[in-house]
Design an enzyme around this catalytic site. Structure first.
Site, PDB file in Angstrom:
ATOM      1  N   MET A  55      28.991 -10.886  67.190  1.00 13.97           N
ATOM      2  CA  MET A  55      29.652 -10.998  65.757  1.00 13.97           C
ATOM      3  C   MET A  55      30.667  -9.857  65.430  1.00 13.97           C
ATOM      4  SD  MET A  55      26.323  -9.557  63.016  1.00 13.97           S
ATOM      5  CE  MET A  55      26.686  -7.943  63.132  1.00 13.97           C
ATOM      6  N   CYS A  56      31.385  -9.728  64.855  1.00 14.70           N
ATOM      7  CA  CYS A  56      32.962  -9.332  64.972  1.00 14.70           C
ATOM      8  C   CYS A  56      33.029  -8.521  62.898  1.00 14.70           C
ATOM      9  CB  CYS A  56      33.627  -9.301  65.504  1.00 14.70           C
ATOM     10  SG  CYS A  56      33.921  -9.100  67.416  1.00 14.70           S
ATOM     11  N   GLY A  57      33.679  -8.332  62.745  1.00  9.33           N
ATOM     12  CA  GLY A  57      34.470  -8.087  61.437  1.00  9.33           C
ATOM     13  C   GLY A  57      35.860  -7.882  61.718  1.00  9.33           C
ATOM     14  N   ARG A  75      29.129  -4.163  62.042  1.00  9.18           N
ATOM     15  CA  ARG A  75      29.158  -5.956  62.840  1.00  9.18           C
ATOM     16  C   ARG A  75      29.480  -5.174  64.163  1.00  9.18           C
ATOM     17  NH1 ARG A  75      29.299 -10.378  58.736  1.00  9.18           N
ATOM     18  NH2 ARG A  75      29.840 -11.455  60.523  1.00  9.18           N
TER      19      ARG A  75
END
Lengths: 236, 320
Positions: B1-3, B29
């Site tokens: 998960m990244c943003g 995130r």
């Protein structure tokens, strides 16, 4: 941060406060027998998760992910849009979303009613195991994916791969589906089934006896998956 | 998960401050590293080079070597390089350099000392600032909030498949094309297939991060003369996995997302001013009041928004 509004109503402000604090205040108000209005929601996540049966909560504005998740009988109203997983794993109760519901609305829900006035994003009703989802608009890509039971009702039709890998349950469409997913087929609904769906809709002010319903059910071929049939499932 | 996030302003303004806000709202995130692709007023002559030195104590020697390679290619420092004064072993360097005889050739030679001093961006306008830590930590250390420009990208990384380091952070520059950078949220599942192919075509990968593949893949398409909007559409068919990525250049920000519609992207604002992010609550940091929100939730979607420096034209819809 909360102040009395009408006689039995209390207002809670979300803003930039820790969500845990907001939810604790919300639960305390519910335990006190109050109706709750949550203001300045700013699309924040996890608001009103795990609310008990007696709760009556209205969120003014839009909420983020998982609002009303694990609902155990509460009546929840969201004025505008909801993010991912609204009403995820709901056991019973009612959630009304005034606008758009993001991906995986009603994922894994087991009971109750999730009513979305706008459109729903992809995977609406994914893995649902009971209850009813009513979408006044259109349900997105892969909606009803791997559902086991319950009814997913879309008045505005469906996007691609509708009811893909449906295990059980029903997807009811009053509009066109862009395409059906694997192992899904359209079945002619019985008159009493239509009457039951229409009664549910009429109870929510959505009665219309002129609808042309399509009921999508499982073809049940994936119930007995054999690896030598794998090619049949490679649709990409 | 990244943003991820993107921001376009109507006119040059505090784009750094806005991007820090957009990433701060998505710190949950990923807080392993944070990075920004910032587009300032474009230079008419020369380029801004952003780089990371691996050994602060040896920076003088490494910059001498770097300067030697610049001069070999007809360029030079136009200003004294500046660098951060933190107490970390690695050091971020900002250089302003003159024109190259051939930017691609210089870039290849400059990458020859990348294990000591790695180029992270080259542009008339683009500056990539990336480091380990949260949005506010990286912003404090590198003065990101003070950056004035027209548009930019942000990234918050939760490292899942490769190491945490300043160089393995996003954004990635699409070397050797000046001013082109990407940020990505997701996983690329045919990474090795494409990496092997692209390496056989002579491309060099600086990291083990699957997101770098998108930058190199885009470079390859651009080298073949493909417009970026067309490359977005092709990437959806050829790059496998779950992803939403943003690509920016001096004139635009575009996005592409995977065929499974897994990774979200939300937009608010009215062209040319717009904020996009993985999560709605992030764009609500910019547009606090309730307003029209667009969810790019469908499969295989692509789109390009023009930055305000370009002529005031409506947003361009790219073919999916």
């Amino acid at each position: 941060m909360s102040r009395p509004a009408a006689a039995n109503r209390i207002e809670v402000v979300a803003a930039d406060r820790p969500v845990r604090e907001v939810n604790e205040e919300l639960r305390a108000a519910v335990a006190d027998g109050r109706e709750v209005v949550v203001r300045d929601t700013r699309s924040r996540h996890n608001l009103g998760v795990g609310l008990p049966a007696a709760a009556r909560v209205r969120f003014e504005g839009s909420v983020g992910y998982y609002c009303g998740g694990l609902n155990d009988g509460a009546r929840i109203e969201i004025e505008r849009n909801a993010g991912w997983g609204v009403g995820e794993a709901m056991a019973e109760g009612e959630i009304v979303v005034g606008g758009y519901a993001g991906m995986a609305a009603g994922a894994s829900m087991r009971g109750g009613v999730l009513h979305i006035r706008g459109d729903a994003g992809p995977r609406c009703g994914v893995a649902m195991k009971g209850g009813d989802i009513i979408v006044e608009g259109r349900i997105g890509y892969l909606s009803g994916f791997m559902a086991h039971a319950g009814r997913l009702i879309a008045l505005g039709g469906a996007g691609e791969a509708c009811a893909d890998s449906l295990w059980g349950g029903e997807v009811w469409l009053a509009g066109p589906a862009e395409s059906l997913g694997v192992d899904a087929r359209i079945e002619e609904p019985e008159a009493e089934e239509v009457a039951a769906v229409e009664a549910l809709l009429a109870g929510r002010g959505l009665g219309d006896s002129t609808r042309d319903w399509r009921k999508v059910v499982s073809e049940q071929r994936l119930w007995h998956f054999e690896s030598r049939d794998a090619k049949a499932w490679l649709m990409i | 998960m990244c943003g991820i996030a993107g921001r376009i302003l109507r006119a040059p303004g505090p784009v750094g401050r806005d991007l820090v806000e957009l990433m701060d709202a998505q710190v949950h995130r990923g807080a392993d590293s944070t990075g920004f692709a910032l587009y300032g007023p474009p230079r008419e002559q020369g380029f801004i080079v952003r780089a990371v030195g691996m050994d602060r104590a040896a920076l003088g020697r490494d910059l001498d070597d770097f300067l030697g390679i610049l001069r070999d290619h007809g360029s030079d420092f136009l200003e004294d390089p500046t660098f951060d004064s933190a107490d970390t072993p690695h050091v971020s360097v900002r250089m302003v350099v003159g024109e190259f005889r051939d930017l691609a050739r210089w870039s290849r030679d400059a990458d020859g000392i990348s294990e000591r001093l790695e180029v992270q961006s080259v542009g008339r306008s683009l500056e990539v600032v990336k480091d380990v830590g949260t949005s506010s930590e990286v912003a404090d250390k590198h003065g990101v909030r003070d950056f004035v420009g027209t548009h930019g990208l942000g990234h918050a990384r939760l490292a899942t498949e490769s190491s945490v380091s300043p160089t393995a952070s996003h954004p990635f520059w699409a070397r050797p094309f000046p001013d082109v950078a990407i940020v990505h949220n997701g996983q690329i599942t045919n990474y090795y297939l494409w990496r092997n192919r692209l390496e056989r075509r002579g491309y060099r990968f600086m990291t083990e991060n699957d997101s770098e593949l998108i930058a190199v893949w885009i470079s390859d398409r651009m080298r073949h003369g493909m417009a970026k909007s067309a490359a977005l559409g092709q990437s959806v068919r050829e790059i496998d996995g779950v992803f939403t990525y943003l690509i920016a250049d001096e004139r635009s920000i575009g996005f592409a997302k995977d065929r499974w519609a897994i990774k979200p992207l939300v937009a608010m604002g009215e062209a040319p001013e717009i904020a996009v992010a993985t999560e709605e609550q992030a764009v609500r940091r910019i547009y606090r009041e309730e307003g029209a929100v667009t969810n790019y939730d469908g499969p295989a979607e692509t789109r390009t928004w023009l930055a305000s420096r370009a002529e005031a034209a409506p947003a361009v819809e790219a073919a999916a």
